[in-house]
Design a protein around this motif. Structure first.
Motif, PDB file in Angstrom:
ATOM      1  N   VAL A   5       0.833  -1.204   0.000  1.00  0.00           N
ATOM      2  CA  VAL A   5       0.000   0.000   0.000  1.00  0.00           C
ATOM      3  C   VAL A   5       0.868   1.255   0.000  1.00  0.00           C
ATOM      4  N   MET A   6       1.947   1.248   0.792  1.00  0.00           N
ATOM      5  CA  MET A   6       2.809   2.420   0.911  1.00  0.00           C
ATOM      6  C   MET A   6       3.837   2.526  -0.211  1.00  0.00           C
ATOM      7  N   GLN A   7       3.781   1.583  -1.167  1.00  0.00           N
ATOM      8  CA  GLN A   7       4.670   1.616  -2.338  1.00  0.00           C
ATOM      9  C   GLN A   7       6.147   1.590  -1.917  1.00  0.00           C
ATOM     10  N   ILE A   8       6.465   0.656  -1.040  1.00  0.00           N
ATOM     11  CA  ILE A   8       7.826   0.531  -0.527  1.00  0.00           C
ATOM     12  C   ILE A   8       8.616  -0.424  -1.411  1.00  0.00           C
ATOM     13  N   SER A   9       9.863  -0.089  -1.701  1.00  0.00           N
ATOM     14  CA  SER A   9      10.709  -0.921  -2.545  1.00  0.00           C
ATOM     15  C   SER A   9      11.119  -2.195  -1.808  1.00  0.00           C
ATOM     16  N   THR A  10      11.612  -3.176  -2.547  1.00  0.00           N
ATOM     17  CA  THR A  10      11.925  -4.492  -1.986  1.00  0.00           C
ATOM     18  C   THR A  10      12.943  -4.470  -0.855  1.00  0.00           C
ATOM     19  N   LEU A  69      -4.906   3.357   7.255  1.00  0.00           N
ATOM     20  CA  LEU A  69      -5.276   2.874   5.928  1.00  0.00           C
ATOM     21  C   LEU A  69      -6.526   3.577   5.406  1.00  0.00           C
ATOM     22  N   ILE A  70      -7.501   3.789   6.289  1.00  0.00           N
ATOM     23  CA  ILE A  70      -8.741   4.456   5.880  1.00  0.00           C
ATOM     24  C   ILE A  70      -8.469   5.908   5.481  1.00  0.00           C
ATOM     25  N   VAL A  71      -7.660   6.605   6.296  1.00  0.00           N
ATOM     26  CA  VAL A  71      -7.354   8.011   6.019  1.00  0.00           C
ATOM     27  C   VAL A  71      -6.674   8.159   4.663  1.00  0.00           C
ATOM     28  N   PHE A  72      -5.663   7.337   4.421  1.00  0.00           N
ATOM     29  CA  PHE A  72      -4.947   7.446   3.155  1.00  0.00           C
ATOM     30  C   PHE A  72      -5.754   6.872   1.995  1.00  0.00           C
ATOM     31  N   GLY A  73      -6.712   5.998   2.297  1.00  0.00           N
ATOM     32  CA  GLY A  73      -7.615   5.542   1.247  1.00  0.00           C
ATOM     33  C   GLY A  73      -8.539   6.661   0.794  1.00  0.00           C
ATOM     34  N   ILE A  74      -8.920   7.522   1.728  1.00  0.00           N
ATOM     35  CA  ILE A  74      -9.808   8.654   1.399  1.00  0.00           C
ATOM     36  C   ILE A  74      -9.061   9.738   0.632  1.00  0.00           C
ATOM     37  N   THR A  99       4.145   9.599  -0.783  1.00  0.00           N
ATOM     38  CA  THR A  99       5.455  10.107  -1.191  1.00  0.00           C
ATOM     39  C   THR A  99       5.601  11.613  -0.995  1.00  0.00           C
ATOM     40  N   LYS A 100       4.526  12.289  -0.576  1.00  0.00           N
ATOM     41  CA  LYS A 100       4.579  13.741  -0.392  1.00  0.00           C
ATOM     42  C   LYS A 100       5.100  14.096   0.989  1.00  0.00           C
ATOM     43  N   GLU A 101       5.561  15.332   1.129  1.00  0.00           N
ATOM     44  CA  GLU A 101       6.156  15.779   2.392  1.00  0.00           C
ATOM     45  C   GLU A 101       5.092  15.896   3.477  1.00  0.00           C
ATOM     46  N   SER A 102       5.445  15.414   4.671  1.00  0.00           N
ATOM     47  CA  SER A 102       4.520  15.446   5.801  1.00  0.00           C
ATOM     48  C   SER A 102       4.675  16.749   6.576  1.00  0.00           C
ATOM     49  N   VAL A 103       3.969  16.837   7.698  1.00  0.00           N
ATOM     50  CA  VAL A 103       4.021  18.038   8.530  1.00  0.00           C
ATOM     51  C   VAL A 103       5.183  17.986   9.521  1.00  0.00           C
ATOM     52  N   VAL A 104       5.905  16.852   9.554  1.00  0.00           N
ATOM     53  CA  VAL A 104       7.031  16.674  10.484  1.00  0.00           C
ATOM     54  C   VAL A 104       8.332  16.801   9.712  1.00  0.00           C
ATOM     55  N   TRP A 105       9.073  17.894   9.965  1.00  0.00           N
ATOM     56  CA  TRP A 105      10.335  18.169   9.292  1.00  0.00           C
ATOM     57  C   TRP A 105      10.168  18.028   7.784  1.00  0.00           C
ATOM     58  N   SER A 106      11.082  17.344   7.147  1.00  0.00           N
ATOM     59  CA  SER A 106      11.003  17.203   5.686  1.00  0.00           C
ATOM     60  C   SER A 106      10.739  15.758   5.286  1.00  0.00           C
ATOM     61  N   PHE A 107      10.268  14.946   6.236  1.00  0.00           N
ATOM     62  CA  PHE A 107       9.983  13.547   5.944  1.00  0.00           C
ATOM     63  C   PHE A 107       8.721  13.431   5.102  1.00  0.00           C
ATOM     64  N   SER A 108       8.715  12.445   4.204  1.00  0.00           N
ATOM     65  CA  SER A 108       7.475  12.119   3.511  1.00  0.00           C
ATOM     66  C   SER A 108       6.601  11.312   4.465  1.00  0.00           C
ATOM     67  N   TRP A 109       5.326  11.191   4.131  1.00  0.00           N
ATOM     68  CA  TRP A 109       4.427  10.419   4.982  1.00  0.00           C
ATOM     69  C   TRP A 109       4.883   8.963   5.083  1.00  0.00           C
ATOM     70  N   ARG A 110       5.409   8.439   3.994  1.00  0.00           N
ATOM     71  CA  ARG A 110       5.903   7.063   4.013  1.00  0.00           C
ATOM     72  C   ARG A 110       7.100   6.925   4.952  1.00  0.00           C
ATOM     73  N   GLU A 111       8.061   7.839   4.857  1.00  0.00           N
ATOM     74  CA  GLU A 111       9.228   7.793   5.740  1.00  0.00           C
ATOM     75  C   GLU A 111       8.830   7.967   7.195  1.00  0.00           C
ATOM     76  N   LEU A 112       7.868   8.850   7.450  1.00  0.00           N
ATOM     77  CA  LEU A 112       7.414   9.087   8.811  1.00  0.00           C
ATOM     78  C   LEU A 112       6.807   7.819   9.408  1.00  0.00           C
ATOM     79  N   CYS A 113       6.002   7.112   8.629  1.00  0.00           N
ATOM     80  CA  CYS A 113       5.393   5.867   9.106  1.00  0.00           C
ATOM     81  C   CYS A 113       6.443   4.784   9.336  1.00  0.00           C
ATOM     82  N   ILE A 114       7.423   4.701   8.439  1.00  0.00           N
ATOM     83  CA  ILE A 114       8.470   3.684   8.575  1.00  0.00           C
ATOM     84  C   ILE A 114       9.311   3.945   9.822  1.00  0.00           C
ATOM     85  N   TYR A 115       9.716   5.193  10.031  1.00  0.00           N
ATOM     86  CA  TYR A 115      10.521   5.522  11.210  1.00  0.00           C
ATOM     87  C   TYR A 115       9.736   5.304  12.493  1.00  0.00           C
ATOM     88  N   SER A 116       8.451   5.645  12.463  1.00  0.00           N
ATOM     89  CA  SER A 116       7.614   5.422  13.646  1.00  0.00           C
ATOM     90  C   SER A 116       7.496   3.937  13.947  1.00  0.00           C
TER      91      SER A 116
END
Length: 310
Positions: free
Chosen positions: A86-91, A137-142, A149-166
């Motif tokens: 879903v998050m389009q993460i590479s192998t 999943l519901i939020v990003f489905g909406i 892949t877009k920049e999140s509200v936390v520093w310069s991390f993308s939403w995907r990077e933010l979720c992975i680090y969390s």
């Protein structure tokens, strides 16, 4: 088993609709988010209810506990693989997430063996983590999966990077907590002995990602499924040791054998690149046989002389 079946539905959908490879360039449709979120919540409800219902009706058993946690182990890996899709993460990064997800569950099973009880805590990955995943999943489905892949509200991390680090931080916390409980009772050498089984299987799978063995990169979902199945077998073996109040076997033949085959494939593919194409057939057959063995050997569990620990 019902909860496991529900979680396998979106997993099977990703296989049939998107093949066996992870393709970060393809944006998954919103319905996959909603299907996965609904499956996770139904699984959570059934997983929490079946044990209480069994104890209330006097139908609880050692075999039921082993099957329950064995299915939980498989489901943990399935959820991580679907999240990576879903998050389009590479192998390469997805492989780390799958292995970390497996390690969290393995550490909790080790804690159960050492402490003779399963304690999730006030805040845990099941009761709080799974609803959080469903909500995400519901939020990003909406709003659309392209936002990952877009920049999140936390520093310069993308939403995907933010979720992975969390996820990495939460994984480290719960894994450390489980190992700490184990080390309060068992020795460091005992922990290493148990970890050897997990690390050996992990090395066989990770080795394929570090070589030029094409199928490992082209068909990573096979590799992830292979690892999840072998890890589930190891966890089942540790749970058998728990219910028998015995020390875990240092080597479990079933996962060690298939992992050894992976090591051989890695070594041959690395030193003789021309054999990669022919080795891919062995690779696929090995994965398929491991999955079939896992699904057909469950009925042998009740042959062990076990009794339910209070």
């Amino acid at each position: 088993f019902t909860g496991l079946t529900i979680l396998l539905i979106p997993f099977v959908c990703t296989f049939f609709l998107y093949g066996t490879r992870l393709q970060p360039e393809i944006i998954p449709p919103a319905w996959l988010n909603f299907l996965t979120a609904a499956s996770v919540m139904i699984y959570l409800t059934l997983d929490n209810a079946d044990g209480k219902q069994a104890r209330k009706t006097g139908n609880s058993s050692t075999l039921g506990m082993i099957l329950d946690h064995g299915c939980d182990c498989l489901v943990t890996g399935v959820i991580v693989v679907i999240a990576c899709h879903v998050m389009q993460i590479s192998t390469p990064l997805a492989s780390i997430m799958v292995f970390l997800g497996g390690f969290v569950f393995f550490a909790k099973i080790m804690e159960q063996l050492a402490t003779k009880k399963m304690t999730l805590g006030i805040i845990n990955p099941v009761d709080e983590g799974l609803p959080a995943i469903s909500l995400l999943l519901i939020v990003f489905g909406i709003i659309g999966n392209s936002v990952w892949t877009k920049e999140s509200v936390v520093w310069s991390f993308s939403w995907r990077e933010l979720c992975i680090y969390s996820l990495a931080i939460v994984t480290f916390f719960f894994t450390f907590a489980s190992l700490y409980e184990v080390l309060k009772i068992k020795s460091f050498l005992w922990v290493l002995k148990c970890l050897f089984m997990f690390i050996f299987v992990l090395g066989g799978c990770a080795g394929l990602l570090l070589t030029d063995f094409a199928p490992a990169f082209a068909e990573p979902k096979y590799l992830f499924l292979f690892f999840i199945v072998l890890q589930a077998r190891i966890c089942t073996g540790i749970m058998m040791s728990h219910v028998q109040d015995a020390e875990p076997h240092f080597i479990l033949f079933y996962p060690m054998f298939f992992a050894s085959v992976m090591y051989i494939i890695c070594g041959v593919a690395k030193n003789i690149p021309s054999t990669v194409e022919s080795l891919s057939i062995i690779y696929k057959v090995t994965c398929a046989v491991a999955v079939v063995c896992r699904l057909t050997r469950l009925h042998h569990v009740h042959h062990f002389p076990v009794q339910l620990l209070s």
